[in-house]
Design a protein around this motif. Structure first.
Motif, PDB file in Angstrom:
ATOM      1  N   SER A  82       0.722  -1.197   0.003  1.00 54.88           N
ATOM      2  CA  SER A  82       0.106  -0.053  -0.083  1.00 54.88           C
ATOM      3  C   SER A  82       0.688   1.160  -0.137  1.00 54.88           C
ATOM      4  O   SER A  82       1.665   1.512   1.057  1.00 54.88           O
ATOM      5  CB  SER A  82      -0.956   0.257   1.391  1.00 54.88           C
ATOM      6  OG  SER A  82      -1.788   1.087   1.453  1.00 54.88           O
ATOM      7  N   ILE A  83       0.747   2.107  -0.995  1.00 54.03           N
ATOM      8  CA  ILE A  83       1.548   3.051  -1.129  1.00 54.03           C
ATOM      9  C   ILE A  83       1.244   4.376  -1.273  1.00 54.03           C
ATOM     10  O   ILE A  83      -0.157   4.621  -1.816  1.00 54.03           O
ATOM     11  CB  ILE A  83       2.451   2.976  -2.386  1.00 54.03           C
ATOM     12  CG1 ILE A  83       3.289   1.666  -2.542  1.00 54.03           C
ATOM     13  CG2 ILE A  83       3.519   4.090  -2.859  1.00 54.03           C
ATOM     14  CD1 ILE A  83       4.052   1.451  -3.757  1.00 54.03           C
ATOM     15  N   GLY A  84       1.841   5.359  -0.493  1.00 53.32           N
ATOM     16  CA  GLY A  84       1.113   6.838  -0.338  1.00 53.32           C
ATOM     17  C   GLY A  84       1.825   7.567  -0.930  1.00 53.32           C
ATOM     18  O   GLY A  84       2.926   7.493  -1.584  1.00 53.32           O
TER      19      GLY A  84
ATOM     20  N   ARG B 137      -3.691   6.837  -1.365  1.00 56.15           N
ATOM     21  CA  ARG B 137      -3.385   7.486  -0.051  1.00 56.15           C
ATOM     22  C   ARG B 137      -2.528   8.566  -0.276  1.00 56.15           C
ATOM     23  O   ARG B 137      -1.251   8.528  -0.157  1.00 56.15           O
ATOM     24  CB  ARG B 137      -2.763   6.382   1.141  1.00 56.15           C
ATOM     25  CG  ARG B 137      -3.776   5.586   1.698  1.00 56.15           C
ATOM     26  CD  ARG B 137      -3.960   4.131   1.057  1.00 56.15           C
ATOM     27  NE  ARG B 137      -4.499   3.021   1.506  1.00 56.15           N
ATOM     28  CZ  ARG B 137      -5.868   3.228   1.828  1.00 56.15           C
ATOM     29  NH1 ARG B 137      -6.631   4.085   1.201  1.00 56.15           N
ATOM     30  NH2 ARG B 137      -6.547   2.261   2.238  1.00 56.15           N
TER      31      ARG B 137
ATOM     32  N   HIS C 177      -3.375   6.697   8.110  1.00 57.90           N
ATOM     33  CA  HIS C 177      -3.267   5.409   6.880  1.00 57.90           C
ATOM     34  C   HIS C 177      -2.362   4.291   7.310  1.00 57.90           C
ATOM     35  O   HIS C 177      -1.244   4.167   6.978  1.00 57.90           O
ATOM     36  CB  HIS C 177      -2.832   5.926   5.538  1.00 57.90           C
ATOM     37  CG  HIS C 177      -3.776   7.043   5.005  1.00 57.90           C
ATOM     38  ND1 HIS C 177      -4.786   6.617   4.583  1.00 57.90           N
ATOM     39  CD2 HIS C 177      -3.375   8.434   4.669  1.00 57.90           C
ATOM     40  CE1 HIS C 177      -5.449   7.772   4.106  1.00 57.90           C
ATOM     41  NE2 HIS C 177      -4.488   8.743   4.100  1.00 57.90           N
TER      42      HIS C 177
ATOM     43  N   ASP D  74      -2.267   1.246   7.212  1.00 58.91           N
ATOM     44  CA  ASP D  74      -1.895   0.206   6.252  1.00 58.91           C
ATOM     45  C   ASP D  74      -0.444   0.359   5.344  1.00 58.91           C
ATOM     46  O   ASP D  74       0.037  -0.125   4.632  1.00 58.91           O
ATOM     47  CB  ASP D  74      -3.042  -0.041   5.339  1.00 58.91           C
ATOM     48  CG  ASP D  74      -3.596   1.167   4.290  1.00 58.91           C
ATOM     49  OD1 ASP D  74      -3.527   2.307   4.834  1.00 58.91           O
ATOM     50  OD2 ASP D  74      -3.714   0.996   3.289  1.00 58.91           O
ATOM     51  N   VAL D  75      -0.471   1.803   5.048  1.00 59.55           N
ATOM     52  CA  VAL D  75       0.772   2.268   4.216  1.00 59.55           C
ATOM     53  C   VAL D  75       1.973   1.765   4.564  1.00 59.55           C
ATOM     54  O   VAL D  75       2.572   1.914   5.733  1.00 59.55           O
ATOM     55  CB  VAL D  75       0.688   3.725   4.085  1.00 59.55           C
ATOM     56  CG1 VAL D  75       1.865   4.399   3.409  1.00 59.55           C
ATOM     57  CG2 VAL D  75      -0.399   4.331   3.243  1.00 59.55           C
ATOM     58  N   ASP D  76       2.676   1.065   3.689  1.00 60.21           N
ATOM     59  CA  ASP D  76       4.061   0.442   3.831  1.00 60.21           C
ATOM     60  C   ASP D  76       5.075   0.936   2.893  1.00 60.21           C
ATOM     61  O   ASP D  76       6.311   0.563   2.635  1.00 60.21           O
ATOM     62  CB  ASP D  76       4.104  -0.962   4.104  1.00 60.21           C
ATOM     63  CG  ASP D  76       3.650  -1.761   2.596  1.00 60.21           C
ATOM     64  OD1 ASP D  76       3.320  -0.695   1.681  1.00 60.21           O
ATOM     65  OD2 ASP D  76       3.454  -2.776   2.463  1.00 60.21           O
TER      66      ASP D  76
ATOM     67  N   VAL E  32       6.023   5.178   0.827  1.00 59.23           N
ATOM     68  CA  VAL E  32       5.648   6.414   0.584  1.00 59.23           C
ATOM     69  C   VAL E  32       6.502   7.014  -0.461  1.00 59.23           C
ATOM     70  O   VAL E  32       7.817   6.888  -0.225  1.00 59.23           O
ATOM     71  CB  VAL E  32       5.514   7.554   1.851  1.00 59.23           C
ATOM     72  CG1 VAL E  32       5.245   8.583   1.423  1.00 59.23           C
ATOM     73  CG2 VAL E  32       4.621   6.684   2.908  1.00 59.23           C
TER      74      VAL E  32
END
Lengths: 322, 322
Positions: A174-176, A207, A229, A231-233, A235
């Motif tokens: 999950s990328i922000g 995100r 967020h 879940d973000v792993d 960025v």
DNA sequence: CTGAAAGCGCTTACAG
DNA sequence: CTGAAAGCGCTTACAG
């Protein structure tokens, strides 16, 4: 006080035209005359008044460099290479830090019109497009001004996609995206576009924080983002300062980097001492600087210039990715 | 192409002198005439050619800032404030990075003589004293040029003593000094003198390296120093870069900082990340910049200037002292 | 209050 | 090859 060409002429017993010719090293001067003039110049300790020279030639041989603030690693580096390249072409560089003030930005245009400088390199974040710009020898970085102002930029879109791809390959689920929205039309916007496209391709929900972030509010904004967020792993950060802030904030919130959170930053070039380097998309500042100067000089000479020049970035691995 | 004062005069049906007067906002112009002229200026989109203006006034309103390299936090910050202060007085700043080349340093003198700039701020590490400097409007930082060149500097001697005193109070038993010897007479030498005096006072044997350290050899030199002087538990470092190097080198050789080794640096202002800040003697760059500009402008105006201006430093605690 | 003229320190056709 | 003159675009006493 200072000796003028007239004094030299009188001393040497020749006309001022002749003196001018030897100053400018024109061949059409007799050896004896030349010697006399040179001697007079030495005797009177003559040096040409370049204010008069420039007026006559109608060129200042000066370009302005307009940056938001010189006291920032990216712009300082840019300034360094701009000056170096300019001096190769016989130009000097007038330094202007806009300090985030619009009027300091627009002031440059006045100075061009007033013939204080021959042209300008623009790194502006505030100024609007303006008709006054038309016909001014200006080259911009990252920004298009609509009109006939050429600009150089980096491959924002591709580089961003590539960076995100890297995080995905290395396990990010999950990328922000964190960035401060530019106030004006700028190629920097391509980073967001690339991110959104990538999210669609990888079928990840975006995100994103891409608002106008006020100076001083970076930490708050970034912390909010992290908390919101969970879940973000991974960025992607659009900009050096924010990536530093993110690194600090994430660490202080107990995230391990890169295990819990990978970070890639656009512009990470400034980690000096090996400590912890942020993986980054590195803009080749030197090449951008040299290009922009060369384009500007072409503009000043009324030569053709490409409207858009793209310089490729380099992806540089640091310690913030797996 | 561009409208001149002559065009405006003709358009308005007045003499060029009159036009000049309204441009310069002199009161002695009739209201009607003034209106006509202003209208003409607008109609012709007139803007004054400042090359001609400057020639007439015999002043460029430009000062040069000569630094070894702009792409360095100390000089970038200096440049920022120099530009800011200069612009308050109506001066622009021409940026010159000498890039450690003597001829780029001396070139500035030529440019003053050629009336390209009105004066210069000098931060030079290479240039020798020279008769050419006499009478040139120049103000220097840290260096004395013997002649009539005023300079500003910080309280090198006192600040160094004070910093050493701090380490002693906090348990240091053997204090070293690491610095790169300036190539020229400079107030920076006072740091070494203060150190030696302090060692005598505290009855400690000096452990010192103060040779000319070539760029790139910092790490070697520093490592040698650590290995050679195992008893040293405190070091005063004369300069930002070297203090970083020392920190890295000491850490990698297994020293715990500050427990095994305390460090104080002259100029430590640039630790960006909050992580580990070096305790340092901080030069108030802003004040130095503003002072130097004000002195220079006085020089340009032929006013009296003090030969030496000392600015007090601040001792800033970081994490490298107990 | 305003215009005509000289001059700032150069360069550059124009003649010779 | 060289000098006298015009001119770059302004400002500034000097008269009126």
């Amino acid at each position: 006080m200072e000796a003028t060409i007239k004094d030299v002429a009188k001393y040497a017993g020749v006309g001022v035209g002749t003196v001018s010719r030897v100053i400018n090293n024109e061949k059409a001067v007799g050896a004896k005359t030349r010697a006399k003039v040179l001697e007079a110049m030495k005797a009177l300790n003559y040096s040409r008044n370049n204010m008069a020279f420039r007026l006559r030639k109608n060129e200042t041989r000066i370009i302005a460099l307009l940056v938001p603030i010189i006291n920032h690693p990216f712009f300082a580096k840019l300034a360094y290479y701009v000056e170096d390249e300019a001096s190769r072409f016989g130009y000097s560089v007038l330094l202007v830090s806009s300090q985030q003030k619009v009027d300091k930005e627009t002031e440059i245009i006045t100075r061009i019109k007033h013939r204080e400088v021959d042209g300008a390199v623009f790194v502006t974040h505030y100024m609007h497009e303006s008709d006054d710009l038309r016909g001014c020898p200006i080259v911009s970085i990252d920004r298009t001004f609509g009109g006939d102002i050429p600009y150089v930029t980096s491959d924002n879109y591709d580089a961003t996609k590539n960076a995100i791809g890297y995080m995905v390959e290395h396990g990010a689920k999950s990328i922000g995206f964190i960035g401060s929205k530019p106030l004006v039309a700028s190629e920097v916007l391509e980073r967001e576009r690339a991110y959104l496209d990538a999210m669609e391709e990888y079928d990840m929900p975006p995100r994103i924080v891409n608002e106008v972030i006020q100076h001083g509010e970076e930490t708050i904004v970034v912390q909010d983002f992290i908390k919101k967020h969970k879940d973000v792993d991974g960025v992607f950060v659009s900009g050096y300062t924010l990536s530093q802030v993110l690194y600090e904030a994430a660490t202080s919130l107990g995230k391990r980097i890169p295990d819990d959170l990978q970070i890639v930053s656009y512009d990470g070039i400034f980690s000096q001492w090996g400590s912890s380097n942020i993986t980054s998309v590195e803009q080749p500042v030197e090449e951008m600087a040299r290009q922009v100067v060369r384009l500007l000089i072409k503009k000043i000479r009324n030569e053709e210039t490409p409207a858009r020049t793209v310089i490729n970035t380099k992806f540089v691995l640091g310690t913030t990715t797996k």
